[in-house]
Design a protein around this motif. Structure first.
Motif, short mmCIF file in Angstrom:
data_model
loop_
_atom_site.label_atom_id
_atom_site.label_comp_id
_atom_site.label_asym_id
_atom_site.label_seq_id
_atom_site.Cartn_x
_atom_site.Cartn_y
_atom_site.Cartn_z
N LYS A 471 0.85 -0.96 0.05
CA LYS A 471 0.05 0.02 0.05
C LYS A 471 0.90 1.18 -0.03
N GLY A 472 0.47 2.21 -0.91
CA GLY A 472 1.17 3.35 -1.04
C GLY A 472 2.76 3.27 -1.76
N SER A 473 2.93 2.04 -2.48
CA SER A 473 4.03 2.07 -3.18
C SER A 473 4.34 2.44 -4.53
N ASN A 474 2.97 2.89 -4.85
CA ASN A 474 3.19 3.27 -6.59
C ASN A 474 2.23 4.75 -6.61
N THR A 475 2.53 5.26 -7.89
CA THR A 475 1.88 6.55 -8.11
C THR A 475 0.38 6.90 -7.90
N PHE A 476 -0.36 5.79 -8.34
CA PHE A 476 -1.73 5.64 -8.32
C PHE A 476 -2.16 5.53 -6.82
N ASP A 477 -1.68 4.66 -5.83
CA ASP A 477 -1.92 4.74 -4.64
C ASP A 477 -1.82 5.96 -3.79
N ARG A 478 -0.63 6.79 -4.37
CA ARG A 478 -0.26 7.98 -3.58
C ARG A 478 -1.22 9.12 -3.95
N TYR A 479 -1.90 9.10 -5.08
CA TYR A 479 -2.59 10.25 -5.67
C TYR A 479 -3.49 10.67 -4.51
N TYR A 480 -4.28 9.60 -3.73
CA TYR A 480 -5.23 10.14 -2.79
C TYR A 480 -4.67 9.85 -1.42
N GLY A 481 -3.30 9.85 -1.18
CA GLY A 481 -2.54 9.84 0.19
C GLY A 481 -2.64 10.75 0.67
N ASP A 482 -2.41 11.02 1.98
CA ASP A 482 -2.33 12.34 2.70
C ASP A 482 -0.60 12.78 2.68
N LEU A 483 -0.18 13.57 1.97
CA LEU A 483 1.21 13.91 1.50
C LEU A 483 1.79 14.44 2.78
N ASN A 484 0.96 15.00 3.80
CA ASN A 484 1.56 15.49 5.10
C ASN A 484 2.01 14.32 5.83
N VAL A 485 1.47 12.97 5.43
CA VAL A 485 1.83 12.01 6.28
C VAL A 485 3.20 11.18 5.86
N LYS A 486 4.18 10.78 6.76
CA LYS A 486 5.43 10.39 6.27
C LYS A 486 5.81 9.26 7.11
#
Ligand SMILES: Cc1cc2nc3c(=O)[nH]c(=O)nc-3n(C[C@H](O)[C@H](O)[C@H](O)COP(=O)(O)OP(=O)(O)OC[C@H]3O[C@@H](n4cnc5c(N)ncnc54)[C@H](O)[C@@H]3O)c2cc1C
Length: 573
Positions: A471-486
């Motif tokens: 989860k979160g390992s590709n551009t599609f997953d991250r499109y709707y991720g919360d970029l403030n979360v690291k």
């Protein structure tokens, strides 16, 4: 509604006669009608419901068009070869290459035509990734386009008969937003607060309009698509007859020559000198067709589409010898129950946000939660085959996720906390408990399995690496991720009580099996020969995308393109 006053009918078989009869007023039907008209064909569009727009009107209105004419000016690059490479892999040999090539060749032409000749305008989305970034030929953006907003006032009285958007696609159930704006608000990109204030102000300060109408004057998403096409039909005086369901097709030795429809309780026969274009959506609401064709269990109430889509045009085609294909596939989407008119809502994006996990009855994960919505339901059925413990699945999240993010009908808790929600939502829309143990008991999920899963998810959140499903390992997953979360925008600990669960059903946003067509949108018989005078597009036809969902807009792009192709073919152009 506007209606065509026909000259005296010279052929006594018909109550009305046109060159082209189009069935269904979604984007597929309206594009077909506009193009047929512009090619010199007298055209009527008949619609079963008392509202026009179909599923399209409640959709995102996005289209997926590789090599579209807006892409290069916006900084993108694409080629037919890359798109073909991508689609060949995605469709897994289940679709004739001629149809894929026809799509890649004609979709950009269709888009340019509508932009040049109608009120419909689009914007290419530079960062909306194709859904399978791991496949060769995929692009990280530019192939999906978002309709530009348009003004409902320009539709005059016709606005009232347009199917309204679902509250879930509006801010606070009222204020319209584009797909780009929705992304900014959901992922809290910089400027999101200013955008929120601007949208709210423009809605509330439009006082003269709001005296007459609760709905936003600014139409976006599927409303912008249908509103723009409808306005273009009005300009052209193309008749649209509501409350006029197709009942059957009329044949003679030449092929299809007309339709039988019901208009306000009266049977009417409409002649079609050049042909009939079926664009009446899929069979989502037909429980017996679902049971006949789709994987089980399956329920009509799990879909989020309007109730008129009962497969009538597919059945009408079958009754004149048409072949069907892909009937066991749908544009799947995980859906949740909600109270009120809407009844169901699809979870398109929430699953990608950090701090949630999806499990089966064993408390085990079975999929990357951020995967494309269609893949989630394929994974539910696949897991159920193996484990017998899926359908439903459960989305589990904690108080922090609840506070920060929307989920189905729940606005972020910081905007609408639990205590302001109707008490009937607890135990129906969502479940809540102070401990994961109790939550597991309440929803009858294995608690040891669930605890072990949450432990692992919390570890992945710490390292940023989901070792099981990526989860979160590709551009599609991250499109709707919360970029403030690291370190991973799609992963956060699920640790803060109370804990929540939402029941996930194997829903859909339309079925994708239907009448098999060729590269000219002609409906084919079992022997592969076209049925003269019969065309199909959209969810009435078997999807050119086969079992896949290559990118946002993969259903509307083809519905409009094959409508455009059908109009040209029957006009002999
Ligand atoms: C919330 C949501 C968001 C979506 N977002 C997108 C997106 O952004 N991009 C995308 O590509 N897809 C999207 N989709 C999917 C997309 O909306 C549908 O696949 C698409 O609208 C199907 O278009 P259509 O023209 O085939 O059918 P519809 O738009 O469903 O139109 C069919 C019409 O035919 C009418 N009809 C049915 N039976 C008869 C009959 N017997 N006689 C006459 N008329 C009849 C229906 O009433 C309806 O008006 C979304 C769907 C949903 C629910």
């Amino acid at each position: 509604m506007s209606g065509g006053t026909r000259p005296a009918n010279p052929d006594a078989r018909w109550d009305h006669e046109f060159d082209v009869v189009v069935v269904g007023s979604g984007a597929g039907g309206m594009t077909s009608a506009i193009c047929a008209h512009d090619l010199g064909q007298s055209t009527v569009l008949i619609e079963k419901s008392d509202q026009y727009g179909g599923t399209t009107a409640i959709s995102g209105g996005g289209v997926w068009v590789p090599c579209n004419h807006l892409l290069e000016a916006a900084g993108g690059k694409d080629s037919v070869d890359e798109a073909l490479t991508y689609l060949r892999q995605a469709t897994r040999g289940m679709v004739a290459e001629e149809r894929i090539l026809a799509y890649l060749e004609q979709a950009p032409r269709m888009l340019r035509y509508l932009e040049d000749k109608t009120h419909l305008k689009y914007r290419t989305m530079s960062h909306y990734s194709d859904y399978y970034p791991q496949l060769k030929g995929s692009k990280p953006g530019y192939r999906t386009l978002d309709p530009l907003p348009c003004d409902a006032g320009q539709l005059g009285d016709d606005f009232k008969a347009m199917r309204p958007p679902q509250p879930g696609t509006l801010i606070a159930g009222r204020v319209a937003m584009t797909a780009g704006e929705a992304h900014t608000l959901l992922t809290k990109e910089s400027g999101w607060i200013a955008l929120f204030m601007k949208r709210m102000a423009s809605y509330w300060l439009d006082i003269p309009w709001r005296f007459r109408n609760k709905r936003d004057r600014r139409m976006t998403l599927g409303s912008a698509l249908i509103g723009s096409l409808r306005r273009s039909m009005i300009d052209r005086n193309i008749p649209l007859w509501l409350n006029t369901p197709l009942e059957s097709l009329v044949t003679d030795s030449r092929g299809i020559v007309g339709v039988v429809a019901n208009q306000n309780g009266k049977t009417i026969r409409i002649g079609a000198r050049r042909g009939v274009i079926l664009a009446a959506g899929g069979f989502e609401h037909n429980q017996s067709m679902r049971e006949q064709y789709l994987p089980k269990p399956t329920r009509a109430e799990w879909t989020v589409t309007p109730e008129a889509n009962t497969g009538d045009a597919i059945r009408a085609g079958q009754s004149v010898g048409a072949k069907v294909d892909l009937m066991d596939h749908a544009w799947w989407a995980p859906t949740v129950f909600i109270h009120g008119r809407e009844k169901r809502r699809a979870l398109f994006v929430e699953r990608a946000l950090p701090g949630c996990v999806m499990v089966n009855r064993n408390g085990r994960r079975f999929v990357d939660e951020a995967a494309p919505y269609s893949d989630i339901v394929y994974a539910m059925y696949a897991d159920n085959e193996k484990s017998g413990a899926n359908l439903p699945a459960w989305l589990i999240f904690d108080a922090e996720f609840r506070r920060k993010y929307p989920c189905g009908p729940l606005l972020p808790g910081m905007a609408r906390p639990d205590k302001s929600l109707p008490s009937s939502w607890v135990g129906s829309v969502f479940y809540r408990s102070d401990s994961l143990d109790d939550l597991a008991k309440e929803i009858e999920v294995d608690n040891e399995g669930l605890l072990a899963t949450i432990d692992k998810m919390n570890e992945y959140a710490r390292t940023g690496d989901d070792k099981e499903f990526g989860k979160g390992s590709n551009t599609f997953d991250r499109y709707y991720g919360d970029l403030n979360v690291k370190p991973n925008p799609c992963l956060a600990p699920i640790a803060k009580p109370p804990f929540y669960a939402m029941r996930i059903d194997a829903g859909d946003i339309g079925t994708k099996g239907g009448l098999l067509t060729d590269e000219y949108a002609r409906v084919l018989r079992e022997d592969g020969q076209p049925i003269p005078g019969l065309y199909a597009t959209g969810n009435t036809s078997a999807a050119v995308m086969g079992p896949s969902y290559p990118g946002a807009g993969s259903t509307l792009g083809p519905a409009m393109t094959f409508g455009y192709i059908a109009a040209h073919h029957l006009a002999g152009v």
